[in-house]
Design a protein around this motif. Sequence first.
Motif, short mmCIF file in Angstrom:
data_model
loop_
_atom_site.label_atom_id
_atom_site.label_comp_id
_atom_site.label_asym_id
_atom_site.label_seq_id
_atom_site.Cartn_x
_atom_site.Cartn_y
_atom_site.Cartn_z
N ALA A 67 0.83 -1.21 0.00
CA ALA A 67 0.00 0.00 0.00
C ALA A 67 0.86 1.26 0.00
O ALA A 67 0.47 2.28 -0.57
CB ALA A 67 -0.93 -0.01 1.21
N VAL A 68 2.03 1.20 0.63
CA VAL A 68 2.93 2.35 0.65
C VAL A 68 3.32 2.74 -0.78
O VAL A 68 3.32 3.92 -1.15
CB VAL A 68 4.19 2.04 1.49
CG1 VAL A 68 5.25 3.11 1.31
CG2 VAL A 68 3.82 1.91 2.96
N VAL A 69 3.63 1.74 -1.60
CA VAL A 69 3.99 2.01 -3.00
C VAL A 69 2.80 2.64 -3.73
O VAL A 69 2.96 3.61 -4.48
CB VAL A 69 4.44 0.72 -3.70
CG1 VAL A 69 4.84 1.00 -5.15
CG2 VAL A 69 5.59 0.07 -2.95
N GLY A 70 1.60 2.09 -3.52
CA GLY A 70 0.41 2.64 -4.16
C GLY A 70 0.14 4.07 -3.74
O GLY A 70 -0.21 4.93 -4.57
N MET A 71 0.31 4.37 -2.44
CA MET A 71 0.08 5.73 -1.95
C MET A 71 1.03 6.73 -2.59
O MET A 71 0.62 7.82 -3.02
CB MET A 71 0.26 5.77 -0.43
CG MET A 71 -0.81 5.07 0.38
SD MET A 71 -0.36 5.10 2.14
CE MET A 71 -1.58 3.97 2.81
N VAL A 72 2.31 6.36 -2.66
CA VAL A 72 3.31 7.27 -3.21
C VAL A 72 3.09 7.47 -4.72
O VAL A 72 3.27 8.57 -5.24
CB VAL A 72 4.72 6.73 -2.93
CG1 VAL A 72 5.78 7.55 -3.67
CG2 VAL A 72 5.00 6.76 -1.43
N CYS A 403 4.00 7.17 7.41
CA CYS A 403 4.60 6.72 8.67
C CYS A 403 3.73 5.66 9.33
O CYS A 403 4.24 4.66 9.86
CB CYS A 403 4.79 7.92 9.60
SG CYS A 403 5.81 7.56 11.05
N ASP A 404 2.43 5.86 9.28
CA ASP A 404 1.48 4.88 9.81
C ASP A 404 1.72 3.51 9.16
O ASP A 404 1.91 2.49 9.84
CB ASP A 404 0.07 5.39 9.51
CG ASP A 404 -1.03 4.52 10.10
OD1 ASP A 404 -0.90 3.29 10.11
OD2 ASP A 404 -2.05 5.08 10.52
N ALA A 405 1.73 3.48 7.83
CA ALA A 405 1.87 2.21 7.11
C ALA A 405 3.26 1.60 7.29
O ALA A 405 3.39 0.38 7.50
CB ALA A 405 1.58 2.43 5.62
N LEU A 406 4.31 2.43 7.24
CA LEU A 406 5.67 1.90 7.33
C LEU A 406 5.96 1.33 8.72
O LEU A 406 6.54 0.24 8.85
CB LEU A 406 6.68 3.00 7.00
CG LEU A 406 6.80 3.38 5.52
CD1 LEU A 406 7.62 4.66 5.36
CD2 LEU A 406 7.44 2.24 4.72
#
Length: 462
Positions: A67-72, A403-406
Motif C-alpha cells: 500500500a505504501v507504493v500505491g500511496m506514493v 509513517c502509519d503504514a511503514l
Amino acid sequence: METEVQTPASESLFAPRYRALTVGSVALIVLYAFEALAVATAMPVVAQALEGLPLYAMAFGSTLAAAVVGMVASGPWADRRGPRTPLQHGIAWFAVGLVVAGLAPTMWVLLLGRVVQGFGGGLMSVALYVVVGRAYPPELRARIFAAFAAAWVLPAIVGPALSGLIVEFLGWRWVFLLVPLLAGLAAAMVLPPLRGIGPLPGHASAGRAGNRRRLGLAGGAAGSALLLSYAGQQRGWVALGLMATALAGLLASMLRLLPTGTLRAARGLPTVIALRGIASAAFFGTEVFLPLLLTRERGLSPTFAGMALTVGALGWSLGSWNRGRMHAPAPERVLQAGMALMLVGVLGVSAAVLPWAPLAVGVVGWIVAGVGMGTVYPSLSILTLELSPPERQGANASALQLCDALFTATMLAVGGSLFALLLERSTLAAYLAGFAITVSLAVLGLALAPRVLPLPARGRDD
C-alpha cells in the motif's frame, strides 16, 4: 480547460450532478474498510486451512507494505493524468488481488494476492482524496470527508462479526471473493463522472524525476519489509544476513521518505508524525494477533472472535466522540492520556494469553485500547494541520499516512518473524514476544507525547 463548478449553497452531495460519484466513492470506502476488518477475523482460519501459520503476520504486513507504493504513486499520477486513471487502476488491482487471495491453493499464493490488493488499495485511497479536491466545490468537501469517516463506522461495527458468519457458513474464501463483485458496481458509478477531469495545469510533466525517486524509495521500503518477514522464516546465518539487509533498507528508505527528524522524534511536527506510526504499530500489531489468540488458543468461533474486534471499534468510536467534545485541550495531555489507555489495554490483551486469566480481561482491555486509539488518532491529525503551513498541509498529511503504514508493516514483520521462530517451541512465548513489542511501543508513545509541541509554543529549551 477545466473551470470550477459554481454550486448553489443549498446543493447537497446527492444532487443529480454528484449523486453517482458520492454513492460510488462512499461505497469504495465501505468495501475497503470491510475488507481490512473482515480479513483480520478470517485470517486465523485461512492460515490453518492453508497450513501457513508461520506466515500469519506476513499476510497483513505484506498488504501494508504494498500500500505504501500505491500511496506514493497515486498522488503524482493523479496530478499528471487526473484522478480517474489511478482510481481505475486501483480498483482493478484491488479486485484482482482479492480474487487471487480467494482462490489461493497455498499461503504463498495468498500472500501474492494480498500484495496486489494492498497496492491497489493504496492507489485507490489516495485517488479518492484527490477526487474530493477536484470534483467537489469547497462548500461540499467537508461533507464528503464526513461521509468517508462515517463509511468506516458500519464496517467496524458489523464487519468482523459478518466475516465470522461468512467463514462459518460459506467458507473463508468468500470473505475475499464477494468484495470484487461489489467493487465493480461501485466503479461503474464513480468512474464516468470523472472523465472530464484532466491533469492540473503545470503538472503534466513537472517533478517526474522527484516522483520517480520517491516511488523507488517506497518500493525499497516495501521490499525491505517483505524481506524482513521472509527472513523470519529462515534460520541461522542466512536469517541474520537477510534481517540486517532488510532493516538497513527500511531505515534508509524511511530517512528519505519521512520528514527530517521523524525517526529521532525531533520536537514538534516530526514527533507528531512519528507518534502516529508508533500508535498505529502498537494498536494494529495487537489487533492482528487477537483473533488468532481467541480462536486457536481460547476456542472461540470466528463469529465471536469478530465480535471482540467490534467492541474495540466501538471503543475507538467512543474515544473519537469524546475527543471531539473537548474544547481547546492541551495536546500533550490528551495524547498522554490516550497512550496511557492504549498501554493499559494492550497489557490486558496480553494477559489473555495466560490460560488461567479470564477471557473478559482481554476483551475489556481491547475496548480500553480502542478508546485510547480513538483519542490519539484525531488529535494527531489536528496537530499535523495546525503545525503545517498551508502549502505543506498536503505533503505532511501524506507523511502521516506513510509513517502509519511503514511503522505498522515493520512491526508486523518483526513481530511475525519472532512469532514464527518461537511457535514451534512455545505457543505462549510466541504470543508474548509479539505483545512485548506492542507494549514497548505504547510505553514509547507515552514518553514522546510531551514533545508534540515545538519549542516556541512551549517556551522552554529542549
